[in-house]
Design a protein around this motif. Structure first.
Motif, PDB file in Angstrom:
ATOM      1  N   PHE A  61       0.847  -1.181   0.000  1.00  0.00           N
ATOM      2  CA  PHE A  61       0.000   0.000   0.000  1.00  0.00           C
ATOM      3  C   PHE A  61       0.885   1.234   0.000  1.00  0.00           C
ATOM      4  CE2 PHE A  61      -2.932   3.178   1.598  1.00  0.00           C
ATOM      5  CZ  PHE A  61      -4.162   2.775   1.113  1.00  0.00           C
ATOM      6  N   PRO A  62       1.267   1.731  -1.164  1.00  0.00           N
ATOM      7  CA  PRO A  62       2.139   2.905  -1.201  1.00  0.00           C
ATOM      8  C   PRO A  62       1.428   4.169  -0.739  1.00  0.00           C
ATOM      9  CG  PRO A  62       1.446   2.308  -3.415  1.00  0.00           C
ATOM     10  CD  PRO A  62       0.965   1.215  -2.503  1.00  0.00           C
ATOM     11  N   ILE A  63       2.170   5.010  -0.063  1.00  0.00           N
ATOM     12  CA  ILE A  63       1.681   6.308   0.381  1.00  0.00           C
ATOM     13  C   ILE A  63       2.574   7.356  -0.264  1.00  0.00           C
ATOM     14  CG2 ILE A  63       1.229   7.812   2.344  1.00  0.00           C
ATOM     15  CD1 ILE A  63       1.035   5.233   4.050  1.00  0.00           C
ATOM     16  N   VAL A  64       1.994   8.172  -1.123  1.00  0.00           N
ATOM     17  CA  VAL A  64       2.764   9.119  -1.914  1.00  0.00           C
ATOM     18  C   VAL A  64       2.419  10.540  -1.509  1.00  0.00           C
ATOM     19  CG1 VAL A  64       3.431   9.812  -4.242  1.00  0.00           C
ATOM     20  CG2 VAL A  64       2.654   7.468  -3.827  1.00  0.00           C
ATOM     21  N   LEU A  65       3.427  11.334  -1.243  1.00  0.00           N
ATOM     22  CA  LEU A  65       3.270  12.751  -0.939  1.00  0.00           C
ATOM     23  C   LEU A  65       3.659  13.540  -2.182  1.00  0.00           C
ATOM     24  CD1 LEU A  65       4.894  12.854   2.621  1.00  0.00           C
ATOM     25  CD2 LEU A  65       2.514  12.422   2.003  1.00  0.00           C
ATOM     26  N   PHE A  66       2.710  14.259  -2.736  1.00  0.00           N
ATOM     27  CA  PHE A  66       2.971  15.014  -3.963  1.00  0.00           C
ATOM     28  C   PHE A  66       3.313  16.461  -3.599  1.00  0.00           C
ATOM     29  CE2 PHE A  66       2.136  17.529  -7.651  1.00  0.00           C
ATOM     30  CZ  PHE A  66       2.574  16.742  -8.708  1.00  0.00           C
ATOM     31  N   GLY A  67       4.545  16.852  -3.933  1.00  0.00           N
ATOM     32  CA  GLY A  67       4.996  18.217  -3.654  1.00  0.00           C
ATOM     33  C   GLY A  67       6.179  18.219  -2.709  1.00  0.00           C
ATOM     34  N   THR A  68       7.386  18.161  -3.245  1.00  0.00           N
ATOM     35  CA  THR A  68       8.577  18.074  -2.401  1.00  0.00           C
ATOM     36  C   THR A  68       8.760  19.317  -1.534  1.00  0.00           C
ATOM     37  OG1 THR A  68       9.925  18.901  -4.245  1.00  0.00           O
ATOM     38  CG2 THR A  68       9.775  16.515  -3.984  1.00  0.00           C
ATOM     39  N   GLU A  69       8.439  20.479  -2.078  1.00  0.00           N
ATOM     40  CA  GLU A  69       8.609  21.704  -1.300  1.00  0.00           C
ATOM     41  C   GLU A  69       7.646  21.745  -0.117  1.00  0.00           C
ATOM     42  OE1 GLU A  69       8.538  26.598  -1.859  1.00  0.00           O
ATOM     43  OE2 GLU A  69       8.313  25.279  -3.605  1.00  0.00           O
ATOM     44  N   TYR A  70       6.423  21.281  -0.327  1.00  0.00           N
ATOM     45  CA  TYR A  70       5.423  21.311   0.741  1.00  0.00           C
ATOM     46  C   TYR A  70       5.706  20.246   1.796  1.00  0.00           C
ATOM     47  CZ  TYR A  70       0.864  21.681   3.016  1.00  0.00           C
ATOM     48  OH  TYR A  70      -0.142  21.865   3.945  1.00  0.00           O
ATOM     49  N   TRP A  71       6.020  19.027   1.373  1.00  0.00           N
ATOM     50  CA  TRP A  71       6.144  17.911   2.292  1.00  0.00           C
ATOM     51  C   TRP A  71       7.574  17.664   2.772  1.00  0.00           C
ATOM     52  CZ3 TRP A  71       1.762  16.404   4.229  1.00  0.00           C
ATOM     53  CH2 TRP A  71       0.587  16.441   3.467  1.00  0.00           C
ATOM     54  N   GLY A  72       8.558  18.290   2.121  1.00  0.00           N
ATOM     55  CA  GLY A  72       9.948  17.995   2.445  1.00  0.00           C
ATOM     56  C   GLY A  72      10.309  18.232   3.897  1.00  0.00           C
ATOM     57  N   GLY A  73       9.825  19.327   4.485  1.00  0.00           N
ATOM     58  CA  GLY A  73      10.144  19.618   5.880  1.00  0.00           C
ATOM     59  C   GLY A  73       9.607  18.571   6.831  1.00  0.00           C
ATOM     60  N   LEU A  74       8.400  18.091   6.574  1.00  0.00           N
ATOM     61  CA  LEU A  74       7.803  17.057   7.414  1.00  0.00           C
ATOM     62  C   LEU A  74       8.609  15.763   7.336  1.00  0.00           C
ATOM     63  CD1 LEU A  74       5.496  15.878   9.154  1.00  0.00           C
ATOM     64  CD2 LEU A  74       4.266  15.389   7.024  1.00  0.00           C
ATOM     65  N   VAL A  75       8.957  15.369   6.118  1.00  0.00           N
ATOM     66  CA  VAL A  75       9.709  14.129   5.944  1.00  0.00           C
ATOM     67  C   VAL A  75      11.089  14.246   6.574  1.00  0.00           C
ATOM     68  CG1 VAL A  75      10.684  12.542   4.246  1.00  0.00           C
ATOM     69  CG2 VAL A  75       8.436  13.564   3.837  1.00  0.00           C
ATOM     70  N   GLU A  76      11.721  15.406   6.421  1.00  0.00           N
ATOM     71  CA  GLU A  76      13.042  15.604   7.018  1.00  0.00           C
ATOM     72  C   GLU A  76      12.972  15.568   8.537  1.00  0.00           C
ATOM     73  OE1 GLU A  76      16.953  15.920   7.585  1.00  0.00           O
ATOM     74  OE2 GLU A  76      15.893  15.482   5.695  1.00  0.00           O
ATOM     75  N   TRP A  77      11.897  16.135   9.118  1.00  0.00           N
ATOM     76  CA  TRP A  77      11.713  16.069  10.565  1.00  0.00           C
ATOM     77  C   TRP A  77      11.554  14.627  11.036  1.00  0.00           C
ATOM     78  CZ3 TRP A  77       7.105  14.663  13.250  1.00  0.00           C
ATOM     79  CH2 TRP A  77       7.184  14.826  14.633  1.00  0.00           C
ATOM     80  N   ILE A  78      10.777  13.850  10.312  1.00  0.00           N
ATOM     81  CA  ILE A  78      10.610  12.433  10.656  1.00  0.00           C
ATOM     82  C   ILE A  78      11.956  11.717  10.592  1.00  0.00           C
ATOM     83  CG2 ILE A  78       9.581  10.249   9.927  1.00  0.00           C
ATOM     84  CD1 ILE A  78       7.160  11.864   8.941  1.00  0.00           C
ATOM     85  N   ARG A  79      12.741  12.032   9.545  1.00  0.00           N
ATOM     86  CA  ARG A  79      14.023  11.361   9.343  1.00  0.00           C
ATOM     87  C   ARG A  79      15.068  11.793  10.377  1.00  0.00           C
ATOM     88  NH1 ARG A  79      16.011   8.772   5.120  1.00  0.00           N
ATOM     89  NH2 ARG A  79      14.387   9.537   3.721  1.00  0.00           N
TER      90      ARG A  79
ATOM     91  N   VAL B 100       3.934   9.253  -9.638  1.00  0.00           N
ATOM     92  CA  VAL B 100       2.890   8.764  -8.730  1.00  0.00           C
ATOM     93  C   VAL B 100       2.233   7.521  -9.311  1.00  0.00           C
ATOM     94  CG1 VAL B 100       0.660   9.263  -7.678  1.00  0.00           C
ATOM     95  CG2 VAL B 100       2.412  11.048  -7.754  1.00  0.00           C
ATOM     96  N   VAL B 101       1.821   7.603 -10.563  1.00  0.00           N
ATOM     97  CA  VAL B 101       1.162   6.469 -11.220  1.00  0.00           C
ATOM     98  C   VAL B 101       2.109   5.288 -11.296  1.00  0.00           C
ATOM     99  CG1 VAL B 101      -0.004   5.676 -13.309  1.00  0.00           C
ATOM    100  CG2 VAL B 101      -0.338   8.028 -12.514  1.00  0.00           C
ATOM    101  N   ALA B 102       3.391   5.546 -11.579  1.00  0.00           N
ATOM    102  CA  ALA B 102       4.373   4.463 -11.676  1.00  0.00           C
ATOM    103  C   ALA B 102       4.550   3.760 -10.333  1.00  0.00           C
ATOM    104  CB  ALA B 102       5.705   5.018 -12.173  1.00  0.00           C
ATOM    105  N   ILE B 103       4.572   4.516  -9.252  1.00  0.00           N
ATOM    106  CA  ILE B 103       4.708   3.918  -7.913  1.00  0.00           C
ATOM    107  C   ILE B 103       3.518   3.003  -7.619  1.00  0.00           C
ATOM    108  CG2 ILE B 103       4.687   4.421  -5.439  1.00  0.00           C
ATOM    109  CD1 ILE B 103       6.262   6.991  -6.103  1.00  0.00           C
ATOM    110  N   VAL B 104       2.335   3.477  -7.942  1.00  0.00           N
ATOM    111  CA  VAL B 104       1.129   2.671  -7.720  1.00  0.00           C
ATOM    112  C   VAL B 104       1.172   1.410  -8.568  1.00  0.00           C
ATOM    113  CG1 VAL B 104      -1.380   2.605  -7.931  1.00  0.00           C
ATOM    114  CG2 VAL B 104      -0.259   4.693  -7.114  1.00  0.00           C
ATOM    115  N   GLU B 105       1.557   1.544  -9.827  1.00  0.00           N
ATOM    116  CA  GLU B 105       1.604   0.398 -10.734  1.00  0.00           C
ATOM    117  C   GLU B 105       2.637  -0.627 -10.275  1.00  0.00           C
ATOM    118  OE1 GLU B 105      -0.442   1.010 -14.643  1.00  0.00           O
ATOM    119  OE2 GLU B 105      -0.855   0.039 -12.730  1.00  0.00           O
TER     120      GLU B 105
END
Length: 245
Positions: free
Chosen positions: A178-196, A222-227
């Motif tokens: 079940f892939p979970i994809v965050l679209f928008g590196t600028e928007y989500w990057g800070g959250l992911v970096e905080w988690i990391r 996104v579509v490729a990840i789902v596929e």
């Protein structure tokens, strides 16, 4: 049934269920609520049972038409529909409308799962199959049960709620592939970096848990990840893609 104006109740069904303050009449009313909850599950299961493989798309209801985020949602809905996926959203405006619109314009399944809120919010006009829920937990079950992936575009608390609930289900292996994809590196990057950089080193999650999130700026990716997930390929082996963080 939808009441308008002065006839509308000031509270929602969820509020009345969860608010335990006041007299003890809840002892007599709550058991009967189980039947209404059961009815929501029955209606949802019945309506969605025949839906083909699907992807849930989340994002802000405040996103205006014509903005880059709206157009990305619209393109994503179109590309998913062309790839043979139904598109499921919360049925509201903004990013949800955009994804439903893209799927509808491409001739695909466009599904909206609405929720009763203190303020009026209708299903958007691009929803082909719509269900209105009173209870968040019943609605959330439908998102997960009938989706093969979650895609989160920029959004607020509601989007974050769906994101972390799905992330927890994958982490605890309640759902797999079940892939979970965050679209928008600028928007989500800070959250992911905080988690990391903070959550991981503090020992609150395993190092591999960060890799459950995929971050990209490409609709095609996104579509490729789902596929790839549907083909059973271990995404941890994929390197060099835009979602590598």
């Amino acid at each position: 049934m939808q009441l308008r104006g002065d006839r509308r109740d000031a509270s929602t069904t969820d509020q009345r269920l969860l608010d335990s303050r006041g007299p003890s009449d809840w002892v007599h009313t709550d058991p009967w609520r189980v039947l209404r909850i059961q009815a929501e599950f029955v209606e949802g299961f019945g309506a969605l049972a025949g839906v083909p493989r699907a992807v849930s798309v989340f994002g802000s209801a405040r996103t205006a038409a014509g903005t880059p985020e709206y157009e990305h949602g619209r393109e994503l809905g179109r590309r998913l529909a062309e790839a043979g996926y139904a598109v499921i959203t919360g049925g509201g405006p903004g990013v949800m409308e955009a994804a439903n619109r893209g799927a509808s314009e491409a001739g695909g399944y466009s599904i909206g799962l609405g929720i009763e809120l203190p303020f009026e919010q209708r299903l958007n006009e691009w929803v082909g199959l719509g269900i209105n829920f009173r209870y968040f937990f019943a609605r959330k079950t439908m998102f997960v049960k009938y989706s093969q992936a979650f895609v989160c575009l920029p959004g607020g608390f509601g989007t974050l709620d769906e994101l972390f609930e799905a992330l927890t289900l994958v982490q605890t292996r309640k759902i797999t592939r079940f892939p979970i994809v965050l679209f928008g590196t600028e928007y989500w990057g800070g959250l992911v970096e905080w988690i990391r950089s903070t959550v991981g080193p503090a020992g609150m999650i395993s190092a591999a848990d960060v890799d459950l999130l995929h971050v990209t700026d490409s609709v095609a990716e996104v579509v490729a990840i789902v596929e790839r997930s549907q083909q059973g390929i271990d995404e941890s082996e994929l390197v060099g893609t835009e979602d590598s963080w």
